[in-house]
Design a protein around this motif. Structure first.
Motif, PDB file in Angstrom:
ATOM      1  N   ILE A 117      10.318  25.092   2.818  1.00  0.00           N
ATOM      2  CA  ILE A 117       9.541  24.994   1.903  1.00  0.00           C
ATOM      3  C   ILE A 117       9.742  23.696   0.626  1.00  0.00           C
ATOM      4  O   ILE A 117       8.689  23.307   0.270  1.00  0.00           O
ATOM      5  N   SER A 118      10.837  23.303   0.499  1.00  0.00           N
ATOM      6  CA  SER A 118      11.136  22.238  -0.317  1.00  0.00           C
ATOM      7  C   SER A 118      10.590  21.005   0.393  1.00  0.00           C
ATOM      8  O   SER A 118       9.911  20.099  -0.166  1.00  0.00           O
ATOM      9  N   LEU A 119      10.791  20.909   1.783  1.00  0.00           N
ATOM     10  CA  LEU A 119      10.174  19.712   2.198  1.00  0.00           C
ATOM     11  C   LEU A 119       8.631  19.596   2.156  1.00  0.00           C
ATOM     12  O   LEU A 119       8.071  18.486   1.925  1.00  0.00           O
ATOM     13  N   ARG A 120       8.085  20.765   2.342  1.00  0.00           N
ATOM     14  CA  ARG A 120       6.448  20.685   2.326  1.00  0.00           C
ATOM     15  C   ARG A 120       5.903  20.475   0.800  1.00  0.00           C
ATOM     16  O   ARG A 120       5.043  19.949   0.697  1.00  0.00           O
ATOM     17  N   ASN A 121       6.870  21.000  -0.067  1.00  0.00           N
ATOM     18  CA  ASN A 121       6.508  20.714  -1.637  1.00  0.00           C
ATOM     19  C   ASN A 121       6.704  19.327  -1.675  1.00  0.00           C
ATOM     20  O   ASN A 121       5.623  18.586  -2.520  1.00  0.00           O
ATOM     21  N   GLU A 122       7.600  18.585  -1.218  1.00  0.00           N
ATOM     22  CA  GLU A 122       7.923  17.146  -1.395  1.00  0.00           C
ATOM     23  C   GLU A 122       6.857  16.238  -0.987  1.00  0.00           C
ATOM     24  O   GLU A 122       6.331  15.181  -1.471  1.00  0.00           O
ATOM     25  N   ILE A 123       6.201  16.702   0.298  1.00  0.00           N
ATOM     26  CA  ILE A 123       5.205  15.925   0.757  1.00  0.00           C
ATOM     27  C   ILE A 123       3.759  16.079   0.184  1.00  0.00           C
ATOM     28  O   ILE A 123       2.993  15.097  -0.178  1.00  0.00           O
ATOM     29  N   ILE A 124       3.569  17.450  -0.394  1.00  0.00           N
ATOM     30  CA  ILE A 124       2.196  17.523  -1.182  1.00  0.00           C
ATOM     31  C   ILE A 124       2.597  16.898  -2.416  1.00  0.00           C
ATOM     32  O   ILE A 124       1.607  16.191  -3.087  1.00  0.00           O
ATOM     33  N   ASP A 125       3.528  16.804  -3.236  1.00  0.00           N
ATOM     34  CA  ASP A 125       3.889  16.133  -4.418  1.00  0.00           C
ATOM     35  C   ASP A 125       3.629  14.682  -4.204  1.00  0.00           C
ATOM     36  O   ASP A 125       3.197  13.955  -5.306  1.00  0.00           O
ATOM     37  N   ASN A 126       4.060  14.183  -3.455  1.00  0.00           N
ATOM     38  CA  ASN A 126       4.304  12.795  -3.107  1.00  0.00           C
ATOM     39  C   ASN A 126       2.753  12.188  -2.722  1.00  0.00           C
ATOM     40  O   ASN A 126       2.757  10.652  -2.495  1.00  0.00           O
ATOM     41  N   TYR A 127       2.078  12.827  -2.150  1.00  0.00           N
ATOM     42  CA  TYR A 127       0.991  12.400  -1.224  1.00  0.00           C
ATOM     43  C   TYR A 127      -0.107  11.471  -2.052  1.00  0.00           C
ATOM     44  O   TYR A 127      -0.486  10.417  -1.843  1.00  0.00           O
ATOM     45  N   GLU A 128      -0.660  11.767  -3.348  1.00  0.00           N
ATOM     46  CA  GLU A 128      -1.469  11.185  -4.072  1.00  0.00           C
ATOM     47  C   GLU A 128      -0.754   9.695  -4.380  1.00  0.00           C
ATOM     48  O   GLU A 128      -1.415   8.776  -4.279  1.00  0.00           O
ATOM     49  N   SER A 129       0.422   9.662  -4.988  1.00  0.00           N
ATOM     50  CA  SER A 129       1.020   8.335  -5.184  1.00  0.00           C
ATOM     51  C   SER A 129       1.463   7.359  -4.080  1.00  0.00           C
ATOM     52  O   SER A 129       1.103   6.343  -4.100  1.00  0.00           O
ATOM     53  N   TYR A 130       1.786   8.274  -2.995  1.00  0.00           N
ATOM     54  CA  TYR A 130       2.089   7.415  -2.019  1.00  0.00           C
ATOM     55  C   TYR A 130       0.862   6.592  -1.240  1.00  0.00           C
ATOM     56  O   TYR A 130       0.578   5.564  -0.926  1.00  0.00           O
ATOM     57  N   ARG A 131      -0.517   7.601  -1.121  1.00  0.00           N
ATOM     58  CA  ARG A 131      -1.616   7.211  -0.712  1.00  0.00           C
ATOM     59  C   ARG A 131      -2.176   5.922  -1.730  1.00  0.00           C
ATOM     60  O   ARG A 131      -2.867   5.024  -1.362  1.00  0.00           O
ATOM     61  N   ALA A 132      -1.902   6.078  -3.058  1.00  0.00           N
ATOM     62  CA  ALA A 132      -2.350   5.173  -3.890  1.00  0.00           C
ATOM     63  C   ALA A 132      -1.705   3.790  -3.596  1.00  0.00           C
ATOM     64  O   ALA A 132      -2.096   2.675  -3.557  1.00  0.00           O
ATOM     65  N   ASN A 133      -0.255   3.860  -3.361  1.00  0.00           N
ATOM     66  CA  ASN A 133       0.701   2.600  -3.399  1.00  0.00           C
ATOM     67  C   ASN A 133      -0.085   1.811  -1.988  1.00  0.00           C
ATOM     68  O   ASN A 133      -0.096   0.681  -2.111  1.00  0.00           O
ATOM     69  N   ILE A 134      -0.310   2.810  -0.857  1.00  0.00           N
ATOM     70  CA  ILE A 134      -0.857   2.136   0.087  1.00  0.00           C
ATOM     71  C   ILE A 134      -2.415   1.469   0.089  1.00  0.00           C
ATOM     72  O   ILE A 134      -2.553   0.257   0.289  1.00  0.00           O
ATOM     73  N   GLU A 135      -3.317   1.994  -0.781  1.00  0.00           N
ATOM     74  CA  GLU A 135      -4.486   1.732  -1.035  1.00  0.00           C
ATOM     75  C   GLU A 135      -4.405   0.303  -1.597  1.00  0.00           C
ATOM     76  O   GLU A 135      -5.344  -0.476  -1.617  1.00  0.00           O
ATOM     77  N   ASN A 136      -3.293  -0.059  -2.655  1.00  0.00           N
ATOM     78  CA  ASN A 136      -3.205  -1.022  -3.536  1.00  0.00           C
ATOM     79  C   ASN A 136      -2.248  -1.934  -3.040  1.00  0.00           C
ATOM     80  O   ASN A 136      -1.820  -2.839  -3.740  1.00  0.00           O
ATOM     81  N   TRP A 137      -1.974  -1.855  -1.773  1.00  0.00           N
ATOM     82  CA  TRP A 137      -0.699  -2.537  -1.237  1.00  0.00           C
ATOM     83  C   TRP A 137      -1.142  -4.168  -1.288  1.00  0.00           C
ATOM     84  O   TRP A 137      -0.230  -5.033  -1.466  1.00  0.00           O
ATOM     85  N   ASP A 138      -2.498  -4.437  -1.267  1.00  0.00           N
ATOM     86  CA  ASP A 138      -2.756  -6.119  -1.382  1.00  0.00           C
ATOM     87  C   ASP A 138      -2.179  -6.718  -2.722  1.00  0.00           C
ATOM     88  O   ASP A 138      -2.143  -7.824  -2.819  1.00  0.00           O
ATOM     89  N   MET A 139      -2.087  -5.633  -3.546  1.00  0.00           N
ATOM     90  CA  MET A 139      -1.682  -6.527  -5.194  1.00  0.00           C
ATOM     91  C   MET A 139      -0.229  -6.716  -4.776  1.00  0.00           C
ATOM     92  O   MET A 139       0.000  -7.739  -5.664  1.00  0.00           O
ATOM     93  N   ILE A 140       0.512  -6.416  -3.912  1.00  0.00           N
ATOM     94  CA  ILE A 140       1.758  -6.958  -3.830  1.00  0.00           C
ATOM     95  C   ILE A 140       1.814  -8.514  -3.460  1.00  0.00           C
ATOM     96  O   ILE A 140       2.562  -9.148  -3.933  1.00  0.00           O
ATOM     97  N   GLU A 141       0.872  -8.838  -2.464  1.00  0.00           N
ATOM     98  CA  GLU A 141       0.919 -10.183  -2.128  1.00  0.00           C
ATOM     99  C   GLU A 141       0.293 -11.177  -3.214  1.00  0.00           C
ATOM    100  O   GLU A 141       0.590 -12.310  -3.434  1.00  0.00           O
ATOM    101  N   SER A 142      -0.567 -10.531  -4.161  1.00  0.00           N
ATOM    102  CA  SER A 142      -1.394 -11.150  -4.951  1.00  0.00           C
ATOM    103  C   SER A 142      -0.638 -11.167  -6.628  1.00  0.00           C
ATOM    104  O   SER A 142      -0.964 -11.772  -7.369  1.00  0.00           O
ATOM    105  N   GLY A 143       0.712 -10.695  -6.406  1.00  0.00           N
ATOM    106  CA  GLY A 143       1.398 -10.559  -7.527  1.00  0.00           C
ATOM    107  C   GLY A 143       1.143  -9.617  -8.720  1.00  0.00           C
ATOM    108  O   GLY A 143       1.608  -9.550  -9.636  1.00  0.00           O
TER     109      GLY A 143
END
Length: 564
Positions: free
Chosen positions: A534-560
């Protein structure tokens, strides 16, 4: 050559010298990138004579061997840097004091304290002996055991450890006189040699008497201190038997007695002997009434089969282990033990030792010869054991990176399925999932746990990993909830943590996002009933939005841009 005040390799500021040997010097350094202290061992490649050269090679072997190991009581090798005439090993800086210094300052140590240290040491030796091939430490003594401020120990100095190969003698006779067993002086050691040295180490800690002293005379510990329990004395006496076959045959057996010294007392042994005598008498009577040798054999087989089935299906750990003793080379008994540990969701150092005692490289060889098993059975068992370690293993040694411990333990079983010529390419139920676990573990070991190797990962490495993980999300649907969620969470975290590198290498962002969405949807569909799942499932659900946003915006890493 390294000098105090230098900044070595562009990141390690050398603070002071903390140790010196014939061909090596150890410095304390501050890692400017990680704001962490490391020990830097600088080793000269060759010396004045053959002994120096041999010692240099042993130090190189120590570094390479340690880099492949991961246990809470072993120093972690961060990096090995080739400097031409020298090479440098970046490793954990261990705060504390060696046990020999503690004994020299305070004398003999309390029995309970020695017992706790001995169990920790025994667990480390069990880990080393469980490697494939086993690693024989060959220099156990108080001077090579560091006591940290938190009360836990670390084993140091792997300069003479070696991988064990049956029927192969040691190339050199090394060790510490007084602690080394008789066979070590003849150039032949095996895991039981370490058990002897641990026994002598316990004797030294309990008596304060150094076995290296010229006037040293061995006597059982109660000769020096009658207050010591006879159970501990009996354990040590069995460890230090001159003939290896008379010692404990594995660290798992020794660990059990260390955990239950009250069962090793002389009174208990006498009661056991009386019970054995009564059993033998009954057995003799039963033999008298046996009909014929052939019928007895068939009857014994039926009894063994009935007893075996009853024991391994009892769902009681002790009974399952007793059942495995009847038929140690059958897969189904070990499967039941693995199933028991998975259902109990409790798999630590003690359970690890017990599993190692019934399933090893030698056991696999015997299982392959037993007609009751198929190679597919053994491959499936490897998968189940690997998944058990990946999902549940907790060494309980205060390590800060349980995931690293789990990956390193699980890896050897998934690797066997993927690379052992006897098992490679087999078709078995969880083959695709086992392959995925292997790729995830291999990727973590090669490119993440060793930070210096991250730069070696290529776009094709990531593309292959993503494809394998995507396929395995479908294949793992029939696994138990905890195993599924453990893999989902590991992949989820890996994708998020590796986004800067994937962005720089030009990995397709959409394929990563699709995999994250797929994992999230699968995790949401799982209906776990145990707290850990249950704890693992909740961790995935809790992190989904922020992790997905991180990947959607990963181009910002190269551009500073801002890193999330």
């Amino acid at each position: 050559m390294i000098r105090i005040g230098d900044t070595f390799n562009g990141r390690y500021e050398i603070l002071k010298e903390i140790g010196h040997g014939g061909m090596s010097t150890v410095f304390l350094a501050m890692d400017k990138n990680m704001n962490k202290q490391w020990a830097v061992k600088e080793i000269r490649r060759s010396g004045r004579d053959a002994n120096d050269e041999m010692y240099s090679h042993s130090l190189q072997a120590e570094a390479n061997m340690m880099k492949a190991l991961d246990h809470g009581a072993l120093p972690h090798i961060q990096d090995i840097i080739d400097q031409g005439e020298t090479f440098c090993v970046i490793m954990d800086y261990i705060e504390g004091e060696s046990l020999d210094k503690i004994i020299n300052e305070y004398g003999a140590q309390p029995e309970q304290q020695v017992l706790e240290w001995s169990m920790q040491i025994c667990d480390v030796l069990s880990y080393l002996h469980s490697q494939r091939p086993p690693i024989i430490y060959r220099d156990m003594k108080p001077g090579n055991v560091m006591l940290k401020p938190d009360g836990n120990i670390k084993i140091i100095d792997f300069g003479i450890a070696r991988e064990y190969k049956q029927d192969m003698a040691d190339t050199t006779v090394l060790g510490t006189r007084g602690y080394a067993p008789p066979e070590q002086y003849n150039g032949r050691t095996d895991p039981r040699s370490d058990i002897y040295a641990l026994g002598m180490t316990m004797h030294h800690m309990l008596t304060g008497l150094d076995p290296r002293a010229k006037d040293y005379e061995y006597h059982p510990v109660r000769y020096w201190n009658p207050e010591i329990s006879d159970g501990i004395e009996a354990i040590i006496e069995r460890c230090v038997q001159p003939a290896a076959e008379n010692r404990y045959q594995s660290c798992a057996d020794l660990m059990y007695d260390l955990q239950h010294p009250e069962l090793v007392t002389k009174g208990h042994k006498r009661r056991q002997r009386r019970r054995l005598a009564a059993f033998i008498s009954c057995l003799a009577l039963s033999v008298v009434f046996a009909v014929t040798g052939f019928l007895c054999s068939n009857q014994a087989t039926r009894i063994n089969n009935n007893q075996y089935d009853k024991l391994i299906n009892s769902n009681i750990e002790e009974n399952i282990l007793d059942g495995i003793k009847i038929y140690p080379d059958r897969v189904d008994g070990v499967e039941k033990l693995v199933e028991y540990y998975g259902e109990s969701a409790s798999f630590g150092a003690e359970e690890n030792s017990r599993l190692n005692s019934v399933y090893s490289a030698k056991t696999i060889d015997n299982m392959l010869e037993d007609r009751a098993n198929t190679t597919a059975d053994i491959a499936e068992l490897n998968y189940r054991i690997g998944a058990l370690y990946f999902s549940y293993y907790d060494p309980g040694t205060g390590t800060l990176n349980i995931f690293r411990d789990r990956v390193n333990k699980a890896f050897q079983f998934f690797k066997a399925n993927a690379t052992d010529s006897r098992l490679e390419g087999l078709d078995y139920e969880h083959k695709q999932v086992s392959d995925c676990f292997y790729q995830v573990c291999l990727f973590n070991k090669e490119f993440i746990f060793e930070s210096a190797s991250v730069a070696e990962a290529s776009k094709s490495d990531y593309d292959e990993l993503i494809e394998t993980m995507d396929q395995s999300v479908d294949a793992i649907r029939n696994a138990d909830a905890y195993t599924r969620l453990s893999l989902y969470n590991a992949v989820f975290t890996l994708l998020n943590d590796q986004r800067p590198t994937m962005s720089q290498l030009g990995v397709d962002k959409e394929s990563v996002l699709q995999l994250m969405d797929k994992i999230y949807n699968e995790a949401v569909s799982v209906q776990p009933h145990k707290d850990g799942a249950i704890s693992l499932r909740n961790e995935i659900i809790d992190n989904y939005e922020s992790y997905r946003a991180n990947i959607e915006n990963w181009d910002m890493i190269e551009s500073g841009g801002d890193r999330k």
